[in-house]
Write an enzyme that holds these catalytic residues in place. Structure first.
Site, PDB file in Angstrom:
ATOM      1  CE  LYS A   1      -3.300  -7.256  -8.658  1.00 19.58           C
ATOM      2  NZ  LYS A   1      -3.331  -6.593  -7.348  1.00 19.58           N
TER       3      LYS A   1
ATOM      4  CG  ASN B   1      -2.509 -11.621  -7.334  1.00 20.10           C
ATOM      5  OD1 ASN B   1      -2.983 -10.719  -6.655  1.00 20.10           O
ATOM      6  ND2 ASN B   1      -1.243 -11.937  -7.278  1.00 20.10           N
ATOM      7  N   GLY B   2      -2.535 -14.555  -5.833  1.00 22.56           N
ATOM      8  CA  GLY B   2      -2.529 -14.684  -4.378  1.00 22.56           C
ATOM      9  C   GLY B   2      -1.715 -15.863  -3.900  1.00 22.56           C
TER      10      GLY B   2
ATOM     11  N   PRO C   1       1.374  -5.881 -10.022  1.00 21.63           N
ATOM     12  CG  PRO C   1      -0.501  -4.510 -10.148  1.00 21.63           C
ATOM     13  CD  PRO C   1      -0.021  -5.892 -10.445  1.00 21.63           C
TER      14      PRO C   1
ATOM     15  CB  CYS D   1      -5.162  -0.064  -3.756  1.00 26.56           C
ATOM     16  SG  CYS D   1      -4.106   0.587  -2.452  1.00 26.56           S
TER      17      CYS D   1
ATOM     18  CB  ALA E   1       2.885   0.523  -4.605  1.00 25.97           C
TER      19      ALA E   1
HETATM   20  C1  LIG Z   1       4.221  -4.047  -1.272  1.00 23.38           C
HETATM   21  C2  LIG Z   1       2.994  -4.289  -2.123  1.00 23.38           C
HETATM   22  C3  LIG Z   1       2.610  -3.336  -3.051  1.00 23.38           C
HETATM   23  C4  LIG Z   1       1.489  -3.552  -3.848  1.00 23.38           C
HETATM   24  N1  LIG Z   1       1.149  -2.624  -4.794  1.00 23.38           N
HETATM   25  C5  LIG Z   1       0.090  -2.844  -5.612  1.00 23.38           C
HETATM   26  C6  LIG Z   1      -0.235  -1.933  -6.646  1.00 23.38           C
HETATM   27  O1  LIG Z   1       0.422  -0.906  -6.868  1.00 23.38           O
HETATM   28  N2  LIG Z   1      -1.319  -2.229  -7.425  1.00 23.38           N
HETATM   29  C7  LIG Z   1      -2.066  -3.367  -7.241  1.00 23.38           C
HETATM   30  O2  LIG Z   1      -3.035  -3.603  -7.969  1.00 23.38           O
HETATM   31  N3  LIG Z   1      -1.756  -4.239  -6.270  1.00 23.38           N
HETATM   32  C8  LIG Z   1      -0.699  -4.028  -5.471  1.00 23.38           C
HETATM   33  N4  LIG Z   1      -0.366  -4.944  -4.523  1.00 23.38           N
HETATM   34  C9  LIG Z   1      -1.087  -6.220  -4.468  1.00 23.38           C
HETATM   35  C10 LIG Z   1      -0.360  -7.287  -5.308  1.00 23.38           C
HETATM   36  O3  LIG Z   1      -0.353  -6.913  -6.677  1.00 23.38           O
HETATM   37  C11 LIG Z   1      -1.048  -8.643  -5.162  1.00 23.38           C
HETATM   38  O4  LIG Z   1      -2.371  -8.536  -5.584  1.00 23.38           O
HETATM   39  C12 LIG Z   1      -1.031  -9.159  -3.730  1.00 23.38           C
HETATM   40  O5  LIG Z   1       0.222  -8.950  -3.127  1.00 23.38           O
HETATM   41  C13 LIG Z   1      -1.382 -10.654  -3.680  1.00 23.38           C
HETATM   42  O6  LIG Z   1      -0.495 -11.397  -4.462  1.00 23.38           O
HETATM   43  P1  LIG Z   1       0.750 -12.188  -3.796  1.00 23.38           P
HETATM   44  O7  LIG Z   1       0.186 -13.067  -2.710  1.00 23.38           O
HETATM   45  O8  LIG Z   1       1.359 -12.951  -4.936  1.00 23.38           O
HETATM   46  O9  LIG Z   1       1.653 -11.151  -3.208  1.00 23.38           O
HETATM   47  C14 LIG Z   1       0.718  -4.738  -3.703  1.00 23.38           C
HETATM   48  C15 LIG Z   1       1.111  -5.673  -2.743  1.00 23.38           C
HETATM   49  C16 LIG Z   1       2.219  -5.471  -1.960  1.00 23.38           C
HETATM   50  C17 LIG Z   1       2.620  -6.529  -0.960  1.00 23.38           C
END
Ligand SMILES: Cc1cc2nc3c(=O)[nH]c(=O)nc-3n(C[C@H](O)[C@H](O)[C@H](O)COP(=O)(O)O)c2cc1C
Length: 308
Positions: free
Chosen positions: A141, A202-203, A17, A101, A19
Site C-alpha cells: 500500500k 483509496n481516498g 488499515p 504512512c 491505526a
Molecule cells: C487514523 C488513521 C490511521 C491510519 N492508519 C493507517 C495504517 O495503519 N496503515 C496504512 O497503510 N494507512 C493508514 N491510514 C491511511 C488510510 O488507510 C487511508 O489510506 C487514508 O485514510 C485515505 O483513505 P480515506 O480517505 O478513505 O480515509 C490511516 C489513516 C487514518 C485517518
C-alpha cells in the site's frame, strides 16, 4: 478479483488499515456489513521480532476475517523475513506492506512512505516478504509519491509488481499532502494502467454508491475505505440504514464485540473514540459526545446509547 490465489467477489470494497481505529472489534463489525477484506492496524516488524507486547493485541483476528490480512511496516528486509517466520503471523492469509504512512516518527526511520524515496530498498522488502511468506500473497500500500512535484506512483507500483507484489493499494495523495486536500483519482487510474496485478484505489470514499462508481470510472479492481467507515461500518452494506434505531443496534453490537476482545477498561477506552464518530452522524448529540468521553464503565456507555 483475485489477490494471488485468493478469490474475492465483486465489487471489492475493503476496510483500509487504520491505526488507532482498525481494532479487531471494529474489523469484525465491518465484515458483518460486507467488507470484502479487513486489514490490521500497521504492525512494526521490529516490534514483532523483539517481542513487544503491544503488538499482540494488534494481531488478534475476528472469526469472520477470512481471508485475513496483516499490515507490516519497517525498513529492513531482514526484519520482515524474521517477523514472517514467527508463529504470530502464521494465521494471516495476506501480507500487506505499509509504504504510505506519512507520520514523521515513521518516515524519519526510513519506514512507511519514506520507502517511496528508495525504490530498490522497497523492492528488496517485497522480495524478502515473498520469500518468507510461504506462498501467501504479499501486497503493497503506497501513495502517489513522496513530494507533490514527483508523483511517481505508476513507476513505483510497476517496480513492486516486478518484485512480486500480488496487488497494490494506492492512496490518492502524496506524503506531503498527509490527509489534506482531495484524493487524485486520475493519478490512481494511471497506476491501475501501469500494472497487471489488481489495483485497489483509496481516498475520500464516503458511501457505497461512491465506492462502486469509483471502481467503474477509474479502472480499479476494487477500492479501500478508510475514514468513511469510522462510525459508519454499514458503508459496506448493499443498503445503508439511516434510522436512529439501527444506528443504536450497530453501536451496541460494536460495544459487545469490544467487550469480547478487550478487558472492560480497554474496551470502554476504545469505544469512546468510535462512539464519538458514530454520534457525529446524529444531529444534536454534542453534549452526549462530551459526556461519552468521560465514561469509564461499559454499562454507562450502553445507557448513553440507549438514551440516543
Ligand atoms: C487514523 C488513521 C490511521 C491510519 N492508519 C493507517 C495504517 O495503519 N496503515 C496504512 O497503510 N494507512 C493508514 N491510514 C491511511 C488510510 O488507510 C487511508 O489510506 C487514508 O485514510 C485515505 O483513505 P480515506 O480517505 O478513505 O480515509 C490511516 C489513516 C487514518 C485517518
Amino acid at each position: 478479483m483475485k489477490i494471488g490465489n485468493i478469490q474475492f467477489a465483486r465489487p471489492f470494497i475493503s476496510l483500509a488499515p487504520l491505526a488507532g481505529y482498525g481494532d479487531v472489534a471494529f474489523r469484525r463489525i465491518c465484515r458483518d456489513y460486507g467488507a470484502s477484506l479487513t486489514v490490521t492496524e500497521m504492525v512494526s516488524v521490529k516490534g514483532l521480532v523483539y517481542g513487544n507486547e503491544k503488538t499482540e493485541i494488534l494481531l488478534r483476528l475476528a472469526g469472520n476475517e477470512t481471508p485475513s490480512c496483516v499490515q507490516l511496516f519497517g525498513s529492513e528486509p531482514d526484519f520482515f523475513c524474521r517477523a514472517l517466520s514467527l508463529p504470530a503471523l502464521s494465521g494471516f492469509d495476506i501480507i500487506d506492506i505499509n509504504m504510505g504512512c506519512p507520520v514523521p516518527k515513521v518516515t524519519k526511520c526510513g519506514e512507511g512512505s519514506a520507502l517511496m524515496l528508495e525504490h530498490e530498498r522497497a523492492a528488496d522488502i517485497v522480495r524478502a516478504c515473498v520469500s518468507a511468506a510461504g506462498g501467501r500473497p504479499v501486497t503493497v500500500k503506497h501513495r502517489l509519491g513522496y513530494y507533490d512535484e514527483n508523483k511517481n506512483a505508476p513507476e513505483f507500483a510497476a517496480k513492486m509488481q516486478e518484485a512480486g507484489a500480488a496487488a497494490i493499494t494506492v492512496h490518492g495523495r502524496t506524503t506531503k499532502q498527509g490527509y489534506g486536500g482531495v484524493a487524485d483519482w486520475d493519478e490512481i487510474a494511471r497506476v491501475a494502467r501501469a500494472v497487471t496485478v489488481p489495483v485497489i484505489g483509496n481516498g475520500d470514499i464516503s458511501c457505497r454508491e461512491d465506492a462502486e462508481a469509483k471502481i467503474a470510472e477509474y479502472g480499479c479492481a476494487g477500492v479501500a475505505v478508510g475514514r468513511g467507515a469510522i462510525g459508519n461500518p454499514d458503508i459496506f452494506a448493499d443498503e445503508t440504514q439511516t434510522s436512529r434505531e439501527t444506528l443504536k443496534e450497530i453501536i451496541k453490537k460494536h460495544i459487545s464485540y469490544a467487550l469480547e476482545y478487550f478487558p472492560p477498561a480497554v474496551a470502554v477506552r476504545t469505544m469512546r473514540k468510535h462512539l464519538c464518530k458514530y454520534l457525529s452522524r446524529v444531529r444534536g448529540t454534542k453534549q452526549l459526545r462530551l459526556y461519552v468521553n468521560t465514561v469509564t464503565d461499559a454499562a454507562e456507555l450502553i445507557k448513553a446509547v440507549n438514551e440516543l
